[in-house]
Structures are given as structure tokens and as C-alpha cells.
Design an enzyme around this catalytic site. Structure first.
Site, PDB file in Angstrom:
ATOM      1  N   GLY A  10      71.169  65.056  56.770  1.00  0.00           N
ATOM      2  CA  GLY A  10      71.406  65.265  55.380  1.00  0.00           C
ATOM      3  C   GLY A  10      72.497  64.467  54.713  1.00  0.00           C
ATOM      4  O   GLY A  10      73.194  64.834  54.160  1.00  0.00           O
ATOM      5  N   ARG A  13      73.233  62.513  50.233  1.00  0.00           N
ATOM      6  CA  ARG A  13      74.041  62.988  48.973  1.00  0.00           C
ATOM      7  C   ARG A  13      74.970  63.800  49.305  1.00  0.00           C
ATOM      8  O   ARG A  13      75.169  64.368  50.609  1.00  0.00           O
ATOM      9  CB  ARG A  13      72.946  63.532  47.905  1.00  0.00           C
ATOM     10  CG  ARG A  13      72.451  64.922  48.388  1.00  0.00           C
ATOM     11  CD  ARG A  13      71.575  65.461  47.516  1.00  0.00           C
ATOM     12  NE  ARG A  13      71.633  66.873  47.502  1.00  0.00           N
ATOM     13  CZ  ARG A  13      70.641  67.788  46.832  1.00  0.00           C
ATOM     14  NH1 ARG A  13      69.856  67.265  46.058  1.00  0.00           N
ATOM     15  NH2 ARG A  13      70.681  69.134  46.867  1.00  0.00           N
ATOM     16  N   VAL A  61      65.366  68.394  59.692  1.00  0.00           N
ATOM     17  CA  VAL A  61      65.922  68.953  60.960  1.00  0.00           C
ATOM     18  C   VAL A  61      65.008  69.985  61.547  1.00  0.00           C
ATOM     19  O   VAL A  61      65.253  70.427  62.606  1.00  0.00           O
ATOM     20  CB  VAL A  61      67.362  69.526  60.625  1.00  0.00           C
ATOM     21  CG1 VAL A  61      68.327  68.331  60.271  1.00  0.00           C
ATOM     22  CG2 VAL A  61      67.395  70.353  59.554  1.00  0.00           C
ATOM     23  N   ASN A  87      75.373  68.736  59.040  1.00  0.00           N
ATOM     24  CA  ASN A  87      75.672  68.884  57.842  1.00  0.00           C
ATOM     25  C   ASN A  87      74.642  69.604  57.146  1.00  0.00           C
ATOM     26  O   ASN A  87      74.838  70.098  55.903  1.00  0.00           O
ATOM     27  CB  ASN A  87      76.050  67.367  57.174  1.00  0.00           C
ATOM     28  CG  ASN A  87      76.157  67.629  55.782  1.00  0.00           C
ATOM     29  OD1 ASN A  87      76.736  68.143  55.008  1.00  0.00           O
ATOM     30  ND2 ASN A  87      75.001  66.817  55.109  1.00  0.00           N
ATOM     31  N   TYR A 159      71.857  82.969  53.117  1.00  0.00           N
ATOM     32  CA  TYR A 159      73.138  81.955  53.153  1.00  0.00           C
ATOM     33  C   TYR A 159      74.150  82.525  53.957  1.00  0.00           C
ATOM     34  O   TYR A 159      74.732  81.922  55.024  1.00  0.00           O
ATOM     35  CB  TYR A 159      73.469  81.630  51.947  1.00  0.00           C
ATOM     36  CG  TYR A 159      74.049  80.126  52.010  1.00  0.00           C
ATOM     37  CD1 TYR A 159      73.519  79.055  52.221  1.00  0.00           C
ATOM     38  CD2 TYR A 159      75.684  80.231  51.862  1.00  0.00           C
ATOM     39  CE1 TYR A 159      74.772  77.737  52.403  1.00  0.00           C
ATOM     40  CE2 TYR A 159      76.673  79.308  51.848  1.00  0.00           C
ATOM     41  CZ  TYR A 159      75.935  77.967  52.077  1.00  0.00           C
ATOM     42  OH  TYR A 159      76.595  76.774  52.109  1.00  0.00           O
ATOM     43  N   ALA A 161      74.189  85.013  56.154  1.00  0.00           N
ATOM     44  CA  ALA A 161      73.964  85.335  57.345  1.00  0.00           C
ATOM     45  C   ALA A 161      73.895  84.062  58.239  1.00  0.00           C
ATOM     46  O   ALA A 161      74.405  84.062  59.223  1.00  0.00           O
ATOM     47  CB  ALA A 161      72.667  86.105  57.457  1.00  0.00           C
ATOM     48  N   LYS A 163      75.414  81.197  57.708  1.00  0.00           N
ATOM     49  CA  LYS A 163      76.779  80.657  57.988  1.00  0.00           C
ATOM     50  C   LYS A 163      77.666  81.534  59.014  1.00  0.00           C
ATOM     51  O   LYS A 163      78.297  80.926  59.676  1.00  0.00           O
ATOM     52  CB  LYS A 163      77.474  80.315  56.680  1.00  0.00           C
ATOM     53  CG  LYS A 163      76.757  79.475  55.900  1.00  0.00           C
ATOM     54  CD  LYS A 163      76.714  78.093  56.623  1.00  0.00           C
ATOM     55  CE  LYS A 163      76.123  76.808  55.661  1.00  0.00           C
ATOM     56  NZ  LYS A 163      76.054  75.608  56.443  1.00  0.00           N
ATOM     57  N   ILE A 192      82.820  72.867  46.884  1.00  0.00           N
ATOM     58  CA  ILE A 192      82.701  71.348  47.022  1.00  0.00           C
ATOM     59  C   ILE A 192      81.864  70.997  45.668  1.00  0.00           C
ATOM     60  O   ILE A 192      80.669  71.285  45.597  1.00  0.00           O
ATOM     61  CB  ILE A 192      82.609  70.642  48.405  1.00  0.00           C
ATOM     62  CG1 ILE A 192      83.085  71.335  49.280  1.00  0.00           C
ATOM     63  CG2 ILE A 192      82.809  69.086  48.325  1.00  0.00           C
ATOM     64  CD1 ILE A 192      84.753  71.285  49.342  1.00  0.00           C
TER      65      ILE A 192
HETATM   66  N1  LIG Z   1      79.089  72.198  48.255  1.00  0.00           N
HETATM   67  C1  LIG Z   1      79.804  73.364  48.810  1.00  0.00           C
HETATM   68  O1  LIG Z   1      80.531  73.940  48.140  1.00  0.00           O
HETATM   69  C2  LIG Z   1      79.617  73.820  50.243  1.00  0.00           C
HETATM   70  C3  LIG Z   1      80.362  75.100  50.583  1.00  0.00           C
HETATM   71  C4  LIG Z   1      80.356  75.503  51.904  1.00  0.00           C
HETATM   72  C5  LIG Z   1      79.427  74.823  52.742  1.00  0.00           C
HETATM   73  N2  LIG Z   1      78.472  73.725  52.529  1.00  0.00           N
HETATM   74  C6  LIG Z   1      77.729  73.194  53.516  1.00  0.00           C
HETATM   75  O2  LIG Z   1      78.182  71.844  53.462  1.00  0.00           O
HETATM   76  C7  LIG Z   1      76.609  71.289  53.739  1.00  0.00           C
HETATM   77  C8  LIG Z   1      76.426  70.234  52.921  1.00  0.00           C
HETATM   78  O3  LIG Z   1      76.365  70.800  51.505  1.00  0.00           O
HETATM   79  P1  LIG Z   1      76.094  69.776  50.075  1.00  0.00           P
HETATM   80  O4  LIG Z   1      76.606  70.734  49.134  1.00  0.00           O
HETATM   81  O5  LIG Z   1      76.437  68.467  50.299  1.00  0.00           O
HETATM   82  O6  LIG Z   1      74.308  70.247  49.975  1.00  0.00           O
HETATM   83  P2  LIG Z   1      73.421  69.083  49.131  1.00  0.00           P
HETATM   84  O7  LIG Z   1      72.278  69.930  48.724  1.00  0.00           O
HETATM   85  O8  LIG Z   1      74.062  68.338  47.902  1.00  0.00           O
HETATM   86  O9  LIG Z   1      73.185  68.223  50.187  1.00  0.00           O
HETATM   87  C9  LIG Z   1      72.637  68.385  51.540  1.00  0.00           C
HETATM   88  C10 LIG Z   1      71.751  67.316  51.998  1.00  0.00           C
HETATM   89  O10 LIG Z   1      70.981  67.832  53.132  1.00  0.00           O
HETATM   90  C11 LIG Z   1      69.631  67.440  53.014  1.00  0.00           C
HETATM   91  N3  LIG Z   1      68.714  68.441  53.717  1.00  0.00           N
HETATM   92  C12 LIG Z   1      68.207  69.615  53.247  1.00  0.00           C
HETATM   93  N4  LIG Z   1      67.495  70.043  54.168  1.00  0.00           N
HETATM   94  C13 LIG Z   1      67.300  69.332  54.961  1.00  0.00           C
HETATM   95  C14 LIG Z   1      66.275  69.297  56.188  1.00  0.00           C
HETATM   96  N5  LIG Z   1      65.499  70.310  56.483  1.00  0.00           N
HETATM   97  N6  LIG Z   1      66.290  68.148  56.989  1.00  0.00           N
HETATM   98  C15 LIG Z   1      67.216  66.963  56.752  1.00  0.00           C
HETATM   99  N7  LIG Z   1      67.975  66.939  55.798  1.00  0.00           N
HETATM  100  C16 LIG Z   1      67.997  68.074  54.910  1.00  0.00           C
HETATM  101  C17 LIG Z   1      69.338  67.339  51.295  1.00  0.00           C
HETATM  102  O11 LIG Z   1      68.383  66.551  51.326  1.00  0.00           O
HETATM  103  C18 LIG Z   1      70.612  66.690  51.013  1.00  0.00           C
HETATM  104  O12 LIG Z   1      70.601  65.413  51.141  1.00  0.00           O
HETATM  105  C19 LIG Z   1      75.706  72.215  53.937  1.00  0.00           C
HETATM  106  O13 LIG Z   1      75.425  72.611  55.115  1.00  0.00           O
HETATM  107  C20 LIG Z   1      76.325  73.352  52.963  1.00  0.00           C
HETATM  108  O14 LIG Z   1      75.697  74.702  53.366  1.00  0.00           O
HETATM  109  C21 LIG Z   1      78.507  73.304  51.335  1.00  0.00           C
END
Ligand SMILES: NC(=O)c1ccc[n+]([C@@H]2O[C@H](COP(=O)([O-])OP(=O)(O)OC[C@H]3O[C@@H](n4cnc5c(N)ncnc54)[C@H](O)[C@@H]3O)[C@@H](O)[C@H]2O)c1
Length: 256
Positions: A10, A13, A61, A87, A159, A161, A163, A192
Site C-alpha cells: 500500500g 498514497r 495483499v 502498511n 477496524y 478488532a 488492529k 495522520i
Molecule cells: N491515517 C491514520 O490516521 C491512521 C491511523 C492509525 C493507523 N493507520 C494505518 O496506517 C496504514 C496506512 O493508512 P493510510 O491512512 O495511509 O491509508 P490510505 O487509505 O490513505 O492508504 C492505504 C493504501 O493501501 C492500499 N491498499 C488498500 N488495500 C490494499 C490491498 N488489499 N492490497 C494492496 N494495497 C492495498 C491503498 O490502495 C492505499 O494506497 C493502515 O494500515 C491504517 O490502518 C492509519
């Protein structure tokens, strides 16, 4: 230090893209497994076109064949798997109360955030185990948790569960892989600023600016998470594994 190879799911972005930039800046080879290459940030396509050290596979994935193509393609191109970063993650497509969540949404979130994380880690660790150690390690694995592993969201139980499950995966793999010189950590972001949080941007801005929920009172940026991961794999935590690094502006600190 030898050139290291970083694998990230991922990375097109959001936080993932910040991590890609960080490790390219550090001179690493970086490979990306990304489901939505067409919807990736435009700067990712530009990077991909101009950077020989960056390689991407369009894949999911959740698909074992895509995961294997990602790992084998990385080895063919760059020779090793040094740092795996799990990620890729999803939020429920629709936020529903815990009494309304359906099985489709449960499977969508749990499969991507937890099951795929487990099986990609398992296979990567099998391959890392066969590598010669460099600088005292055969590999690092970084999992993405969330403050929702301990903060209840009644409209996103899937979500939460998923994490909470990642937190235990990290501990099990860390314990099991330490004798192989493979070290496993969890990064636990707060809020974030990414496309994932754009749908609740106003709510979180209020929490930051008006509700005193974040001691470091600003939005987190992808680069904040990327720098923390860079530190974790720097070799300076050589007697630590299974650690959780909160990247949350101090959100986890409770105050009465
Ligand atoms: N943004 C936040 O505030 C935050 C907070 C806590 C945890 N997280 C975790 O951080 C990680 C990244 O989050 P983000 O905010 O950048 O999310 P986002 O949605 O902006 O980016 C996620 C990326 O993962 C890719 N993706 C999704 N499903 C996929 C799959 N099945 N196979 C391959 N690629 C896939 C998407 O296309 C995207 O490019 C995630 O695990 C999210 O749960 C984010």
C-alpha cells in the site's frame, strides 16, 4: 552499511507513500505491492517512472499469488528482503453501529488488515530466515497497528478488532523470530493526515484544536510515521523486539 531492500504494502498514497520517500532518500531499494496503482497519488507515478531503485507490483495483499509475486520479484531485482512493512490497511466502507455490521464488511476489513498481514509476514519470515545476517539481523518486520487497538469505536468494530489482532501478531512473531535474528515491531499511529482520514477530517481537527486530546496538538503527517520506522530499523534498537511505538502526538497519555 550495505544497500537495504524495503518492501511495503500500500505504498501508493498516504502513510505508505511517506515511507517510500523516506527509504528512497536513505538510498534503499524499495518495492511496493499496491492494489490501486491507478488511484495512487500522482507523485507516486512520477517517482516510479524516474527511480530505478523503486519497483511496484499492481496486486492485492489478500491474493496469495500476488504476495508471492511481490516477494519473488523483489528477490529477483534486489537480491534480498531486509525490511517488510505491512502498511496496507482499510477502514470499513460504511461505518455502522456494532449491531448493524454485516459479514461482508467484517471479512473485508479483517482479511486485509489482519489475515493478509499474517500470511505475508509468515512467508517473508520463511525467506528471511534463509538469508545470511547483515549487521546482526536477517530482517525487520514492521506492522501497522492503530490507537483503535485500544480505543473503542462503536461504529468501526471491524477496524478495532483487526488492529487489536495486529498487536498480538507482532508479539507472536517477535517472540518466535528473535532466535532467527528477525526483529518485529508495531507502529501505532494516532490521527495522520491521509486519504483514509479525509472523510473525518473535521471531527479530528476539532479533537486536536478544541478538545485537548492530543498533547502535541497538530495533525500527524506521513513523514512522522516514516521517521519512526526509519529509527526502528536503524540498528539502534538491537536488543529490543516486539516493541510498540506510538506515533500519536502523545494521545495514549491519559489525564484526569
Ligand atoms: N491515517 C491514520 O490516521 C491512521 C491511523 C492509525 C493507523 N493507520 C494505518 O496506517 C496504514 C496506512 O493508512 P493510510 O491512512 O495511509 O491509508 P490510505 O487509505 O490513505 O492508504 C492505504 C493504501 O493501501 C492500499 N491498499 C488498500 N488495500 C490494499 C490491498 N488489499 N492490497 C494492496 N494495497 C492495498 C491503498 O490502495 C492505499 O494506497 C493502515 O494500515 C491504517 O490502518 C492509519
Amino acid at each position: 552499511m550495505a544497500t537495504r531492500t524495503v518492501l511495503i504494502t500500500g505504498g501508493g498514497r498516504g502513510i505508505g507513500l511517506g515511507v517510500v520517500r523516506q527509504f528512497l532518500d536513505e538510498g534503499c531499494n524499495v518495492t511496493v505491492l499496491e492494489k490501486n496503482l491507478d488511484a495512487a497519488d500522482p507523485s507516486f507515478a512520477a517517482l516510479l517512472a524516474s527511480t530505478p531503485q523503486l519497483w511496484a507490483v499492481a496486486g492485492d495483499v489478500n491474493d496469495p499469488d500476488d504476495r508471492e509475486a511481490f516477494l519473488q520479484g523483489t528477490i529477483e531485482r534486489f537480491g534480498r528482503l531486509d525490511i517488510l512493512i505491512n502498511n496496507a490497511g482499510v477502514a470499513p466502507r460504511v461505518r455502522r453501529d456494532v449491531l448493524e455490521v454485516d459479514e461482508e464488511s467484517w471479512d473485508f476489513v479483517l482479511d486485509t488488515n489482519l489475515k493478509a498481514n499474517f500470511f505475508l509476514t509468515q512467508r517473508s519470515a520463511q525467506l528471511m530466515k534463509a538469508q545470511q545476517p547483515i549487521d546482526g539481523t536477517r530482517g525487520f518486520i514492521i506492522n501497522f497497528g492503530s490507537i483503535n487497538s485500544y480505543v473503542v469505536a462503536t461504529d468501526r468494530v471491524e477496524y478495532c478488532a483487526s488492529k487489536a489482532g495486529v498487536a498480538m501478531l507482532t508479539q507472536v512473531f517477535a517472540r518466535g523470530l528473535a532466535p532467527e535474528q528477525i526483529y518485529v515491531y508495531e507502529v501505532r499511529p494516532g490521527v495522520i493526515d491521509t486519504p483514509m482520514t479525509s472523510v473525518v477530517h473535521d471531527k479530528y481537527t476539532r479533537m486536536i484544536e478544541e478538545e485537548d486530546a492530543f498533547p502535541i496538538a497538530r495533525w500527524g503527517q506521513p513523514s512522522d510515521v516514516a521517521l519512526a520506522i526509519s529509527a526502528l530499523v536503524s540498528g539502534k534498537f538491537r536488543y529490543s523486539t516486539g516493541e510498540v511505538i506510538n506515533v500519536d502526538g502523545g494521545f495514549h497519555l491519559r489525564k484526569l
